[in-house]
Enzyme design. Structure first.
Site, PDB file in Angstrom:
ATOM      1  N   TYR A  53      13.190  43.408 -28.501  1.00  0.00           N
ATOM      2  CA  TYR A  53      13.429  43.757 -29.901  1.00  0.00           C
ATOM      3  C   TYR A  53      12.377  44.752 -30.401  1.00  0.00           C
ATOM      4  O   TYR A  53      11.178  44.604 -30.137  1.00  0.00           O
ATOM      5  CB  TYR A  53      13.401  42.509 -30.780  1.00  0.00           C
ATOM      6  CG  TYR A  53      14.625  41.620 -30.674  1.00  0.00           C
ATOM      7  CD1 TYR A  53      15.757  42.014 -29.968  1.00  0.00           C
ATOM      8  CD2 TYR A  53      14.652  40.369 -31.283  1.00  0.00           C
ATOM      9  CE1 TYR A  53      16.876  41.194 -29.877  1.00  0.00           C
ATOM     10  CE2 TYR A  53      15.762  39.547 -31.203  1.00  0.00           C
ATOM     11  CZ  TYR A  53      16.869  39.961 -30.493  1.00  0.00           C
ATOM     12  OH  TYR A  53      17.962  39.139 -30.405  1.00  0.00           O
ATOM     13  N   LYS A 216      28.409  44.370 -42.561  1.00  0.00           N
ATOM     14  CA  LYS A 216      29.640  45.084 -42.923  1.00  0.00           C
ATOM     15  C   LYS A 216      30.602  44.225 -43.735  1.00  0.00           C
ATOM     16  O   LYS A 216      31.504  44.766 -44.374  1.00  0.00           O
ATOM     17  CB  LYS A 216      30.334  45.645 -41.680  1.00  0.00           C
ATOM     18  CG  LYS A 216      31.259  44.711 -40.951  1.00  0.00           C
ATOM     19  CD  LYS A 216      32.054  45.483 -39.895  1.00  0.00           C
ATOM     20  CE  LYS A 216      33.186  44.647 -39.326  1.00  0.00           C
ATOM     21  NZ  LYS A 216      34.025  45.413 -38.390  1.00  0.00           N
TER      22      LYS A 216
END
Length: 300
Positions: A53, A216
């Site tokens: 990450y 989204k």
């Protein structure tokens, strides 16, 4: 905070907090430490990481904050993942992204993660993705060695299908305690690929990454997102729910598999909105309204 048992010796918080974008939050070590302490105060004690990450930076940033108050380590559970080798400026010799679930790489990854976190053990280690070149004997041998040495207490997988999980488990004496997969109203694949049935059959509580579909569903940019957003907004208004994010988390929590949503935010107000899901009760019909919106058609 409600907790959920992944094994007789591992009980995690009902929500986990993911640090995939920690390097984008632009927090100082002092600010991050305060954030971690505030999150722990909500009852969220399960923190999800991966070695890769932030181009291998997020574990380091977290560890730099944690070393300022080492006693906090005993109040949290640290999860990380390994098995991916992305092309990166950190490793200029790599020409492409590829996987490595071999014995040596897993051990090396864990040693580095322990160094990054300034700790001597991990609560849970995942193989990040199914590896088409996995030698399960090697992967299992690495897990067994890490467990014997006390470096890792529990093991799981991420993005695996039932056959992948069964294959690795067949070579392990230790249980694989969970599978972290993408689940949201916009990602229903695991209701159809056998995973959800497998979780229920084996009493495995899955972790759900990207439960808001990367945002989204809150700010839709395509027809699918707008379709789901319309239904969530309608249902939220009908039920007097202020935040549709809370409604999505309530939808996940209702499933009998005991899904553990992984939050991906560095904002406390978003975390508190997620926790409001505990106050929302969805009927079976309401759950299917959201499911149907995700499908884009009526159930058969």
């Amino acid at each position: 905070m409600e907790k959920i048992k992944l094994s007789p010796t591992l009980e995690v918080s009902r929500f986990a907090l993911g640090f995939w974008r920690l390097n984008e939050w632009k927090m100082s070590s002092t600010e991050l430490l305060y954030f971690i302490e505030t999150v722990l105060d909500t009852g969220i004690i399960t923190f999800d990481h991966a070695d890769i990450y932030g181009d291998f930076s997020c574990e380091v940033l977290f560890g730099e904050a944690l070393i300022r108050k080492p006693a906090l380590r005993q109040k949290m559970q640290l999860i990380t993942k390994c098995g991916l080798k992305p092309a990166s400026q950190k490793f200029p010799e790599r020409r492409i992204d590829f996987y490595d679930t071999g014995f040596s790489h897993i051990l090396e990854s864990v040693v580095q993660s322990l160094k990054n976190f300034h700790t001597d053990y991990l609560d849970l280690l995942f193989i990040h993705r199914p590896d088409p070149l996995m030698n399960p004997d090697e992967t299992a041998r690495a897990f067994e060695e890490l467990h014997r040495s006390g470096k890792v207490l529990h093991f799981g997988v991420s993005n695996f299908l039932p056959a992948d999980m069964e294959m690795l488990q067949a070579h392990l004496s230790l249980p694989l305690v969970t599978n972290q997969v993408e689940i949201s109203p916009a990602q229903l694949g695991h209701f159809h690929n056998g995973n959800m049935a497998y979780f229920l059959q084996k009493s495995i509580h899955p972790m759900a990454w990207s439960p808001l579909a990367g945002g989204k569903l809150l700010h839709p940019e395509d027809e699918e997102g707008r379709r789901i957003h319309r239904k969530l907004s309608e249902l939220a208004q009908r039920k007097g729910v202020e935040n549709i994010g809370s409604l999505i988390y309530a939808w996940l929590l209702k499933h009998p598999a005991g899904i553990i949503p992984v939050l991906g935010t560095g904002k406390m107000h978003r975390i508190r909105e997620a926790l409001e899901a505990f106050t929302i009760s969805l009927s079976t019909e309401e759950w299917f309204e959201i499911y149907e919106a995700g499908l884009g058609h009526k159930v058969p």
